[in-house]
Design an enzyme around this catalytic site. Structure first.
Site, short mmCIF file in Angstrom:
data_model
loop_
_atom_site.label_atom_id
_atom_site.label_comp_id
_atom_site.label_asym_id
_atom_site.label_seq_id
_atom_site.Cartn_x
_atom_site.Cartn_y
_atom_site.Cartn_z
N CYS A 1 1.65 -6.87 15.43
CA CYS A 1 3.03 -6.38 15.59
C CYS A 1 4.02 -7.53 15.58
O CYS A 1 5.23 -7.29 15.52
CB CYS A 1 3.20 -5.66 16.93
SG CYS A 1 2.21 -4.19 17.14
N HIS B 1 0.84 -1.20 0.00
CA HIS B 1 0.00 0.00 0.00
C HIS B 1 0.88 1.25 0.00
O HIS B 1 2.11 1.17 -0.02
CB HIS B 1 -1.00 -0.03 1.16
CG HIS B 1 -0.37 -0.15 2.53
ND1 HIS B 1 0.47 0.81 3.04
CD2 HIS B 1 -0.46 -1.12 3.47
CE1 HIS B 1 0.86 0.44 4.25
NE2 HIS B 1 0.33 -0.74 4.53
N HIS C 1 3.94 1.62 2.32
CA HIS C 1 5.15 0.93 1.84
C HIS C 1 5.82 1.76 0.74
O HIS C 1 7.04 1.88 0.68
CB HIS C 1 4.82 -0.42 1.22
CG HIS C 1 4.18 -1.41 2.17
ND1 HIS C 1 2.92 -1.90 1.99
CD2 HIS C 1 4.67 -2.00 3.28
CE1 HIS C 1 2.64 -2.77 2.96
NE2 HIS C 1 3.68 -2.85 3.76
N LYS D 1 -3.02 -2.46 6.06
CA LYS D 1 -3.62 -3.46 5.19
C LYS D 1 -5.11 -3.18 5.01
O LYS D 1 -5.65 -3.25 3.92
CB LYS D 1 -3.40 -4.83 5.82
CG LYS D 1 -3.77 -5.96 4.91
CD LYS D 1 -3.78 -7.26 5.69
CE LYS D 1 -4.49 -8.34 4.91
NZ LYS D 1 -4.79 -9.49 5.76
N HIS E 1 -3.09 -1.83 16.70
CA HIS E 1 -3.99 -2.78 16.04
C HIS E 1 -5.32 -2.85 16.76
O HIS E 1 -5.72 -3.90 17.25
CB HIS E 1 -3.32 -4.16 15.95
CG HIS E 1 -2.09 -4.14 15.11
ND1 HIS E 1 -0.83 -4.03 15.63
CD2 HIS E 1 -1.95 -4.15 13.76
CE1 HIS E 1 0.06 -3.99 14.64
NE2 HIS E 1 -0.59 -4.07 13.50
N CYS F 1 -4.03 -3.70 21.50
CA CYS F 1 -2.80 -3.06 21.02
C CYS F 1 -3.18 -1.75 20.35
O CYS F 1 -4.00 -1.75 19.45
CB CYS F 1 -2.09 -3.98 20.03
SG CYS F 1 -0.77 -3.15 19.14
N LYS G 1 -3.36 5.66 10.27
CA LYS G 1 -2.19 5.24 9.51
C LYS G 1 -2.63 4.25 8.43
O LYS G 1 -3.53 3.44 8.66
CB LYS G 1 -1.23 4.55 10.49
CG LYS G 1 0.02 3.99 9.85
CD LYS G 1 0.70 3.02 10.80
CE LYS G 1 1.66 2.13 10.06
NZ LYS G 1 2.08 0.96 10.79
N CYS H 1 0.72 -9.61 20.36
CA CYS H 1 -0.06 -9.01 19.27
C CYS H 1 0.50 -9.56 17.97
O CYS H 1 1.64 -9.28 17.60
CB CYS H 1 0.04 -7.48 19.28
SG CYS H 1 -0.73 -6.77 17.80
ZN LIG Z 1 -0.02 -4.59 17.53
#
Ligand SMILES: [Zn+2]
Length: 509
Positions: free
Chosen positions: A129, A18, A21, A297, A146, A143, A294, A126
């Site tokens: 991560c 994406h 990256h 995915k 996430h 997290c 941010k 997590c």
């Molecule tokens: Zn995480």
């Protein structure tokens, strides 16, 4: 020749590439191309992080073998990097045998030092991560990076790396070498983290089979982060290849600001334990955020990279991202629509109008008034401004403030456009036909060609194709020329080729 080894984070194989990256790889590519332009012997590495729990699960979910799954993802990433003209010298994949061999040696070295011990781990993990999390790192039991994703309570007997042993050495490293972590805000975070006390970290996982076997205990695999970090040296052929001897320690390791802990604390400690020098500098870049989040995915898929490249071309996307996302900070777009509008606006305003018009005007005037041939003139009002812009540009590039280098470049383009408006070459040409001296028009056109040539060189790391095309339209020789020998390169300019449109306006496409 000075060697310059540059790496980016290796991308995690759990989904498609994406924009986040892309920003990182383009920025690194700009630096690699710039360093080559300065005469350095550059080695530029990118790659894929292909092990870990999440990849194994993703493959299971898609009814695929982990190896088949990561092969497909790696192809998808490489396709995008090719389309974006990323000039990497190597592409490391952590499922490759060369990586396994290097990791095994590295783990053996650390084992011989006595820095591993067995202990029971109890706590949260997590998978997003691929990292263990302490209670106080969670927000409402989740997290923070996430949110909405499951966090697992994990109890397992693991091998631990004695990170705590290296606290004093790490603190000395960040205190005596402030360039080790850049920009400065990241250095402060890392210093605080080390000062707050370091705990030993897991170096193995016992229930994950998709990975590199842990040398001292074949029932375990090396913890994915431990092993992924090693890719920066395994790609060079650690421990004893010629390339490794020549290129390591890395001059610059570029990563996202969310993984500085791994790269600025764990990574140097691992290297210290193995008796390998630490990198010279780690740069934690910011993020591109859309609607406050941010890119990831889940949120990044709305903006398909290949579609964005098709919209105005790879160079235009490279330009837009490098101009809009400060290399030392974040850039927020309120929505996907705003992102696309800004892309269109930058394309039309900066590239098609400002740069496109300047080229068009200069080429047609040189064709009309001087039969397509004019000697460059490195002295005068525009040329003086050009020298100033070039020096601002180089200072920014040497300091990795890439967006500032582009601002300096387009400041020159803007100045050159107003120089045309002020000097009115068409009036000078008319006066010439009435018997006035040709010197003034020669100087104006010669300075303009010179400014355009320097613009092409300044743009070369950012827009490699279009910059070469621009140079070609001006009749230039080999491209890109060495940054320190620009005046010689400028002498090759001057036989212009009319008729070429570098950046067609959207309505003309
Ligand atoms: Zn995480």
């Amino acid at each position: 020749m000075t060697s310059f080894y540059l790496t980016t984070a290796i991308d995690y194989s759990n989904g498609e590439p994406h924009l986040g990256h892309a920003v990182e790889k383009i920025g690194a590519d700009v630096i690699a191309r710039y360093r080559r332009g300065c005469g350095d012997d550059v080695y530029f590495l990118i790659g894929m992080d292909e092990h870990g729990q999440k990849v194994q699960k993703e493959a299971d979910k898609n009814d695929s073998q982990p190896q088949d799954w990561v092969n497909r993802i790696a192809e998808s990433f490489q396709r995008v990097w090719q389309r974006l003209d990323i000039s990497n010298d190597d592409f490391i994949r952590t499922s490759e045998n060369r990586h396994h061999l290097g990791v095994t040696t590295l783990m053996e070295k650390i084992g011989e030092k006595g820095d591993f011990h067995r202990a029971k781990y109890e706590g949260y993990y997590c998978a997003g991560c691929e990292a263990f999390k302490k209670e106080d790192e969670l927000e409402n039991g989740q997290c923070p990076l996430h949110l909405g994703r499951e966090i697992e309570w994990t109890e397992e007997e693991n091998w631990f790396f004695e990170l705590s042993k290296y606290s004093a050495e790490l603190l000395e490293l960040v205190q005596t070498r402030p360039d080790f972590v850049r920009p400065r805000s990241r250095l402060n975070e890392i210093t605080r983290l080390i000062e707050s006390g370091l705990e030993d970290i897991s170096a193995s996982r016992s229930r994950i089979s998709w990975g590199v076997p842990f040398p001292e205990d074949r029932d375990h695999t090396v913890y994915v982060w431990f092993e992924a970090l090693a890719s920066y040296i395994t790609a060079l052929g650690y421990p004893d290849s010629e390339l490794f001897q020549k290129m390591w320690p890395a001059d610059l390791q570029i990563i996202g600001k969310d993984i500085t802990r791994f790269h600025c604390v764990y990574w140097p400690a691992i290297l210290l334990a193995a008796g390998v020098p630490v990198p010279k500098s780690v740069w934690g870049h910011g993020f591109i955020n859309i609607g406050g989040a941010k890119l990831s995915k889940s949120s990044g898929t709305e903006l398909d990279l290949l579609e964005l490249i098709d919209r105005h071309g790879a160079d235009a996307l490279r330009y837009f991202l490098m101009r809009e996302v400060p290399w030392d900070g974040d850039r927020n777009f309120s929505s996907v629509d705003e992102f696309v509008q800004q892309f269109d606006r930058r394309y039309t305003t900066d590239l098609a109008n400002d740069l496109g018009n300047l080229l068009n005007r200069v080429v047609s005037m040189v064709s009309k008034y001087r039969n397509g041939m004019i000697a460059t003139v490195p002295e005068g009002e525009l040329s003086n401004h050009m020298k100033m812009s070039l020096s601002t540009y180089r200072e920014a590039m040497d300091d990795y403030r890439l967006h500032k280098a582009l601002i300096a470049t387009f400041d020159l383009v803007g100045f050159a456009n107003s120089f045309v408006d002020q000097t009115k070459p068409w009036t000078l040409a008319k006066e010439e036909t009435k018997g006035a001296s040709s010197a003034e028009l020669d100087s104006v056109l010669g300075q303009l060609i010179c400014a355009l040539g320097v613009t092409a060189v300044m743009l070369a790391p950012f827009l490699p194709d279009k910059a070469a095309e621009l140079w070609g339209v001006l009749g230039g020789g080999e491209f890109p020329p060495h940054f320190d020998h620009l005046s010689v390169a400028m002498e090759t300019l001057g036989r212009v080729e009319p008729g070429s449109v570098l950046f067609p306006r959207p309505e003309e496409i």
